[in-house]
Design an enzyme around this catalytic site. Structure first.
Site, PDB file in Angstrom:
ATOM      1  N   HIS A 130       0.803  -1.225   0.000  1.00 50.12           N
ATOM      2  CA  HIS A 130       0.000   0.000   0.000  1.00 50.12           C
ATOM      3  C   HIS A 130       0.837   1.276   0.000  1.00 50.12           C
ATOM      4  CE1 HIS A 130      -3.482  -2.424   0.136  1.00 50.12           C
ATOM      5  NE2 HIS A 130      -3.520  -2.653   1.429  1.00 50.12           N
ATOM      6  N   HIS A 175      -9.943   1.707   0.779  1.00 50.49           N
ATOM      7  CA  HIS A 175      -9.688   0.587   1.699  1.00 50.49           C
ATOM      8  C   HIS A 175     -10.684   0.602   2.854  1.00 50.49           C
ATOM      9  CE1 HIS A 175      -7.440  -2.561   3.649  1.00 50.49           C
ATOM     10  NE2 HIS A 175      -6.463  -2.496   2.772  1.00 50.49           N
ATOM     11  N   GLU A 221     -11.694  -4.101  -2.311  1.00 54.56           N
ATOM     12  CA  GLU A 221     -10.751  -3.100  -2.781  1.00 54.56           C
ATOM     13  C   GLU A 221     -10.650  -3.151  -4.304  1.00 54.56           C
ATOM     14  OE1 GLU A 221      -7.043  -3.568  -0.390  1.00 54.56           O
ATOM     15  OE2 GLU A 221      -8.268  -5.014   0.719  1.00 54.56           O
TER      16      GLU A 221
END
Length: 336
Positions: free
Chosen positions: A104, A175, A303
């Site tokens: 991420h 997210h 996601e």
């Protein structure tokens, strides 16, 4: 409708504002400038209201304890193998933050930066912007990011754009961690995803490059099922699903129904894939919204994104963007 703007905290000397969107159906969504986090999302249910996301009541818990609750993850969402990639003959080494991987965007990725927000009451929207300089978390290129959340009725729309002055990988993701029910886990939610395949993972949880059919596996979510196996045992989900090609973007890519049937989530997106995650690694040591404890399986994520580790798999959809190939991405989530 009027958008309430209040101070929520401070991070690295920067003020963090909260923007409260309210719709004509009584839905309320709180979004903060830190990481463009959807901090709370409340939906009317049977004469009351229900909070449907995982988050915190106080700001300090976010930088200290949040596993990306409600944030925008990037510059590149999901995992990059060996925390490095090659582009135009140059190898870029990235700070690893998940074993040998970068996850991420790294420990100081976009979901951990303060974005600047501007309310747009005429459209019941908030537009956030952030400048990421060349070299941020190891990535090349100066990038200007923008994210706009718009609330209409029970549907929240996210529009993402990015422009850069040189070629660089960009792949963002919302997210959100959802729990549509009233219990501590999401295992008895019913989930359905329009996907017939998934990206195989190696031992390090990065894709091997293989795309496998989901038929006959726990990843076959074409028909609604709970997050338990035939014996009632929990099924762990942290997998990249390949969305069916030829689909119409007007059709939802996923449905999730609360155990009591009171709420249904629908997700629309223009992305080629969606990471299905049900809090396998979640274990938060401080109280969440309303004092709730967030342990394993306490929330689920859908996601919508490009495939993980696309920088190492040229047959995956391309995540390299440039001055003549800007980034854009939209999704919509309805909970009613």
């Amino acid at each position: 409708m009027a958008i309430a703007v209040t101070g929520f905290g401070e991070h690295n000397g920067q003020r963090v504002d909260q923007f409260r969107l309210t719709s004509d159906t009584g839905v309320t969504v709180d979004i903060i400038g830190y990481g463009v986090v959807v901090r709370d999302w409340r939906v009317p249910v049977a004469g009351s209201e229900r909070s449907v996301v995982l988050g915190f009541d106080h700001f300090d818990a976010y930088p200290a304890h949040s596993p990306h609750f409600g944030s925008l993850a990037g510059r590149v969402a999901n995992r990059i193998k060996n925390a490095s990639f090659e582009l135009d003959g140059v190898t870029y080494q990235l700070p690893a933050n998940a074993g040998d991987l970068q996850l991420h965007g790294g420990a100081e990725g976009l979901g951990r930066q303060v974005w600047q927000g501007q309310a747009d009451s005429a459209n019941n929207a908030v537009r956030f912007t952030h400048f990421s300089p060349d070299g941020a978390m190891g990535y090349p290129g100066n990038v200007n990011f923008a994210a706009t959340y718009t609330l209409a009725g029970n549907r929240l729309r996210l529009e993402l754009t990015a422009t850069t002055d040189r070629a660089t990988p960009i792949s963002l993701v919302q997210h959100q961690y959802f729990n549509l029910g009233t219990t501590d886990t999401v295992l008895d939610h019913t989930i359905q995803v329009n996907s017939s395949a998934y990206t195989e993972l190696g031992a390090d949880l990065a894709p091997t490059g293989a795309i496998l059919p989901s038929r006959g596996t726990v990843y076959d979510l074409r028909q609604p099922r709970t997050m338990r196996d035939a014996n009632g045992a929990p099924v762990d989900y942290d997998i990249g699903m390949v969305l069916d090609t030829g689909r119409k973007t007007a059709d939802p890519i996923a449905h999730v129904v609360a155990p009591d049937g009171e709420l249904t989530l629908k997700l629309w997106s223009d992305r080629p894939g969606v990471q299905v995650y049900n809090g396998v690694w979640t274990d938060v040591p401080v109280p969440g919204l309303g004092g709730r404890h967030y342990g394993k399986h306490s929330g689920f994520c859908l996601e919508d994104q490009a495939f993980a580790d696309a920088v190492h798999n040229p047959h995956f959809p391309n995540v390299i963007h440039s001055p003549d190939r800007p980034y854009s991405h939209w999704c919509e989530i309805e909970i009613a």
